[in-house]
Design an enzyme around this catalytic site. Structure first.
Site, mmCIF file in Angstrom:
data_model
loop_
_atom_site.group_PDB
_atom_site.id
_atom_site.type_symbol
_atom_site.label_atom_id
_atom_site.label_comp_id
_atom_site.label_asym_id
_atom_site.label_seq_id
_atom_site.Cartn_x
_atom_site.Cartn_y
_atom_site.Cartn_z
ATOM 1 N N MET A 81 12.352 23.974 3.869
ATOM 2 C CA MET A 81 11.964 23.384 3.051
ATOM 3 C C MET A 81 12.829 22.562 2.436
ATOM 4 S SD MET A 81 9.016 24.632 0.616
ATOM 5 C CE MET A 81 7.650 25.279 1.751
ATOM 6 N N ARG A 105 -10.712 -0.159 14.294
ATOM 7 C CA ARG A 105 -10.184 0.576 13.514
ATOM 8 C C ARG A 105 -11.063 0.563 12.034
ATOM 9 N NH1 ARG A 105 -4.213 1.658 10.815
ATOM 10 N NH2 ARG A 105 -5.078 -0.424 10.305
ATOM 11 N N TYR A 131 17.771 29.118 9.623
ATOM 12 C CA TYR A 131 16.734 29.366 11.190
ATOM 13 C C TYR A 131 16.788 29.598 12.226
ATOM 14 C CZ TYR A 131 13.265 29.928 6.392
ATOM 15 O OH TYR A 131 12.660 29.942 5.259
ATOM 16 N N LYS A 155 1.119 -0.958 0.305
ATOM 17 C CA LYS A 155 -0.595 -0.041 0.263
ATOM 18 C C LYS A 155 0.422 1.141 0.203
ATOM 19 C CE LYS A 155 0.028 -0.127 4.965
ATOM 20 N NZ LYS A 155 -1.451 -0.158 6.022
#
Length: 344
Positions: A290, A128, A242, A33
């Site tokens: 990113m 589930r 950053y 999957k």
């Protein structure tokens, strides 16, 4: 190349399947999957089919169509989400087997595809997916009359071998399937490692095939190479990235490489991981952004063209631990920007 390179070793994948298969005396399928956990459902399923896999599992019918194209006619492809509204044409056209999760799905299936194969998914305590015990008791005579190709359930805590939930679900599943003539399955990777009580008629490993825990004996399947865009000198006291989160304590050489959290290398990983030039570790410094990661290459005797972040030394689970997540998420988050290659 300015994009990171993801290389999938299909020989290692096949070796992991053989190793898990050797731990059982029953048939071993494969979960492919989420595009084979992000590694490419077509090449992965094809490689596993060549090893002898005849039962594949996907999350949705659309995924099953891709796997069918890869493996051709013959192998069973089961769909965890069952027979959803709108799935009928896909199930029919690609010979997919829905794993029925509710009375409503059962009714939809027998009305839309009365002569088409189906499987049954039971809820043994995970809450589930799957038929609950009362629904199964009511539906069982009709379902068994259609000769389901599998009756299965899923373990919630199989990655914790001593967790009492494993034994509880095992007993529940045994009780719900007593007298069932269809092949039964309870074990994915973790369940396969729990021992023969959990194996029933076949197992269906997933993450262990791709080099992840809880299969500690798995061979690494994925390597990731990051191209170096620039190397700069940083003086003592200067900061990188950053938030000024890393400050140089010595004159340093900092490589900026092309990858980031848009490529599945999560911002939360931060420090505590390395990249590698050959066998030489080079620590990641500053925040992952990113598209870029900064790496301390001061101790390298040369300027590298690329650095490797996934290899035999540092695995998907090492990255996952640093990010506070699991190896599954690291693998499946590796996005479309990677150039991809497969080696035999």
């Amino acid at each position: 190349m300015s994009t990171a390179r993801l290389t999938i070793n299909l020989q290692a994948l096949a070796s992991n399947w053989r190793a898990l298969d050797a731990k059982t005396d029953v048939e071993t399928g494969a979960v492919v999957k989420a595009d084979a956990y992000g590694l490419g459902a077509g090449p992965v399923a094809n490689a596993l089919a060549e090893e002898g896999v005849r039962k594949f599992f996907v999350a949705a019918a659309e995924e099953g169509a891709d796997v069918r194209e890869a493996v051709g006619p013959g192998p069973t492809i089961c769909v965890f989400s069952g027979h959803m509204e709108g799935d009928t044409d896909l199930l029919r056209a690609h010979d997919l087997t829905p794993l029925i999760n509710s009375p409503e799905q059962f009714q939809r299936h027998v009305e839309a595809l009365p002569d088409h194969a189906l499987g049954i998914q039971l809820d043994s305590g995970m809450n589930r997916l799957g038929l609950e015990p009362t629904d199964w008791a009511e539906l069982r005579p009709r379902a068994e009359a259609l000769n389901p190709v599998v009756v299965m359930s899923h373990l919630a805590c199989s990655d914790e071998p001593d967790h009492p939930m494993n034994r509880q679900q095992l007993e529940t599943f045994r009780g719900m399937t007593e007298g069932v003539t269809a092949p039964r399955s309870l074990a994915a990777t973790g369940g396969t490692l729990l021992g023969s009580e959990f194996h029933f008629e076949f197992c269906r490993p997933g993450i262990g095939l791709y080099g992840g825990m809880p299969f500690a004996g798995a061979k690494p399947v994925v390597t990731v190479d990051l191209p170096v865009i620039q190397v700069r000198d940083v003086e003592v006291g200067e900061t990188v990235g950053y938030g000024n989160s890393w400050t140089a304590r010595r004159p340093s050489r900092i490589a900026t490489v092309s990858a980031g959290y848009a490529d599945g290398l999560h911002r939360a990983i931060g420090g505590g991981i390395d990249t590698f030039s050959g066998d030489q570790p080079c620590p990641v410094v500053g925040r992952i952004s990113m598209d870029l990661i900064t790496v301390d290459v001061t101790d390298l005797p040369h300027t590298p063209e690329r650095l490797r972040i996934l290899n035999g030394h540092q695995t998907i689970d090492d990255l996952a631990e640093a990010a506070g997540t699991i190896g599954y998420e690291i693998l499946t988050s590796m996005g479309s920007r990677y150039s991809r290659g497969y080696v035999e």
